[in-house]
Design an enzyme around this catalytic site. Structure first.
Site, PDB file in Angstrom:
ATOM      1  N   GLY A  50       0.869  -1.176   0.000  1.00  0.00           N
ATOM      2  CA  GLY A  50       0.000   0.000   0.000  1.00  0.00           C
ATOM      3  C   GLY A  50       0.893   1.208   0.000  1.00  0.00           C
ATOM      4  CB  CYS A  51       0.321   4.741  -0.677  1.00  0.00           C
ATOM      5  SG  CYS A  51       1.269   6.203  -1.017  1.00  0.00           S
ATOM      6  CD  GLN A  52      -0.584   6.875   4.635  1.00  0.00           C
ATOM      7  OE1 GLN A  52      -0.508   6.706   5.834  1.00  0.00           O
ATOM      8  NE2 GLN A  52      -1.037   7.994   4.124  1.00  0.00           N
ATOM      9  CB  ALA A 118      -2.842   4.707   0.228  1.00  0.00           C
TER      10      ALA A 118
END
Lengths: 136, 412
Positions: A50-52, A118
């Site tokens: 994920g982005c985070q 994200a």
């Protein structure tokens, strides 16, 4: 208990919380209890970036039923994964592939499944379903 | 520059009344908006200007002979003039409207890139936003140029001695951020510009994080380009500005072809329009441009020095309280810093903290803030970032700190 019954059970569990923070307190507890994926299964191909936050998902099919284990570096993500796995575990691939996972929205956590969130959860649900399709 | 007599005394409560988004509740709590580095809220005058444009003045510009087209064109060009005055650009045609900072950097990276040859060097810094990294990597690949990256120290300050050592006759361009969006570091931009010029290089200043916090005078800076987004400076999204020195804009080829940017088109040869139109192909974001002008009119009335003091006060108080939390560490401790507080808490994921803060009404940004190389440098997956604007209050900082402490307790 059917997949639907498990969903209803979770929704009922969450009905006692009238405060967001209590709800998250519970999710965090679930996150801490999640059956963690064994280190040997925490490989690159099981990683959902994920982005985070990052999610690892591993599955096996035993006697026609699917078994999942997972992990995440974020505890809230982990708690929600815990709920997803509780609903999906010990179900047939056919049931999982066609499951309508309404409980997430029912307990007010749909934002976590939004692709823009994200946190890797949206991709994880997709992968859960894909793994079920493959196992059919 | 802005005339002093126009200033209204700074009063945070008066300011807040002009930003309607701030007076709402989320999850039953008063919203505490501390994500100003990502985007700013809009004052009522800007919101009204957007509604007015579409209710009364909507028309395409620069082409029509009819009344509305002339009204819209005049407003659009007036907005350009407002921005020119605000940043003290010598000429109106040096102010180009774009879609935002990213679009602006890509435009200059392409057009300036056309003048480069193999082996030419471009300098950026280790604290750049991806928008000021990737366009240069693409250019370097296309033109076989060399990208050099000014390193930073642990406080998040540029290593200026290394920068100096990078400068040579091969250096054609230096593109650095004025203020780091992740660390809040205010870079010694004047020094960078002067040294680059001595080496014969041109300078782009990424002003996305500075235009809303300090007086910008492009003549005083003497930068060749100054680029920013409208939405971070109380204006609409989808509009931004590239200031470029006329001598540069004249020699650079246009970026995109299309309507408005041409003088004459034949199938044999097309000649280009004069500045600024040469760089403004197609129907622009007319409403965006006009209302960005409104935002700058609003900003021009504010006491920027008082605002800077207020924002500094908020950030300093937040930092002091954050470090009292066990395991908390501020990322970005530069001597010269703006009102951005990035931090991590040992053993806790920024995503979890951000989610719990959100449920308590506090909006912060978590993650890598589009600065992955910077995260790699600090060996962290991301930070929690609180970024303050002039409409934030000490009371809000207190709410934020209380919510943060509760989040940490829950996660431990």
């Amino acid at each position: 208990m059917t997949l639907e019954e498990k969903q209803i059970e979770i929704v009922e569990e969450f009905e006692v919380f009238d405060d967001w923070m209590d709800k998250y307190e519970y999710i965090i507890e679930l996150g801490k209890e999640l059956p963690i994926i064994s280190e040997e299964n925490k490989t690159e191909d099981k990683l959902i970036e994920g982005c985070q936050s990052r999610v690892w998902l591993h599955y096996e099919v035993k006697d026609g039923k699917m078994q999942f284990s997972a992990d995440s570096d974020a505890i809230i993500t982990k708690g929600i994964i815990g709920l997803l796995i509780r609903v999906m575990n010990n179900e047939s691939p056919e049931t999982i592939a066609t499951a309508n996972l309404h409980f997430i929205a029912d307990i007010g956590l749909q934002e976590h499944l939004s692709p823009t969130r994200a946190n890797g959860l949206a991709s994880m649900v997709q992968r859960l379903k894909m793994s079920a399709l493959k196992a059919i | 520059m802005v005339e002093e007599k126009m200033k209204v005394p700074f009063d945070v409560e008066q300011i807040r009344k002009q930003f309607p988004t701030l007076s709402q509740q989320v999850y039953g709590k008063n919203l505490v908006y501390l994500d100003n580095g990502a985007t700013s809220q809009k004052p009522q005058v800007v919101i009204d200007a957007i509604a007015k444009y579409y209710s009364e003045d909507n028309s395409n510009i620069h082409r029509g002979v009819h009344h509305l087209s002339q009204v819209a064109t005049e407003q659009y060009e007036n907005a350009r003039a407002t921005i020119q005055r605000y940043i003290n650009a010598p000429l109106l045609e040096e102010v180009l409207f774009t879609a935002g900072t990213t679009a602006g950097i890509n435009m200059i990276a392409f057009s300036f890139g056309e003048t480069l040859k193999e082996g030419d060097e471009i300098i950026i810094s280790a604290m750049e936003h991806h928008s000021n990294i990737v366009p240069w990597q693409m250019l370097c690949e296309r033109k076989k140029c060399v990208l050099k990256v000014i390193p930073i120290n642990q406080k998040g300050e540029l290593k200026m001695d290394v920068f100096e050592s990078f400068l040579s006759e091969k250096t054609k361009l230096v593109s650095v951020t004025h203020i780091s969006n992740t660390l809040g570091t205010i870079n010694p931009i004047k020094e960078i510009i002067d040294q680059s010029h001595q080496a014969g290089a041109k300078v782009i200043v990424d002003g996305a994080q500075s235009i809303q916090h300090m007086k910008i005078d492009v003549q005083e800076l003497d930068c060749d380009f100054f680029i920013f987004s409208g939405h971070k400076v109380f204006g609409p999204t989808g509009v931004g500005v590239v200031y470029g020195k006329k001598e540069m804009l004249d020699i650079l080829p246009p970026y995109q072809g299309g309507g408005d940017m041409i003088a004459k088109v034949t199938f044999e040869k097309t000649t280009y329009n004069v500045l600024p139109h040469k760089f403004e192909a197609g129907t622009p974001n007319i409403s965006g441009g006009i209302c960005l002008g409104t935002a700058f009119e609003f900003l021009a009335e504010q006491d920027l020095d008082a605002i800077a003091k207020h924002e500094h006060h908020l950030a300093k108080f937040a930092e002091e309280e954050i470090v009292k939390i066990e395991g908390a560490r501020i990322i970005g401790t530069a001597q010269n810093k703006t009102s951005v507080v990035s931090f991590v808490i040992d053993g806790l994921h920024p995503f979890d903290i951000g989610t719990l803060l959100d449920k308590q009404g506090v909006a912060v940004r978590t993650g890598h803030h589009c600065t992955q190389p910077l995260m790699d440098f600090f060996e962290i997956p991301g930070t929690i970032r609180a970024s303050f604007a002039f409409y934030n209050t000490m009371e809000e900082v207190e709410i934020f700190i209380k919510a943060l402490k509760r989040s940490v307790e829950m996660l431990r």
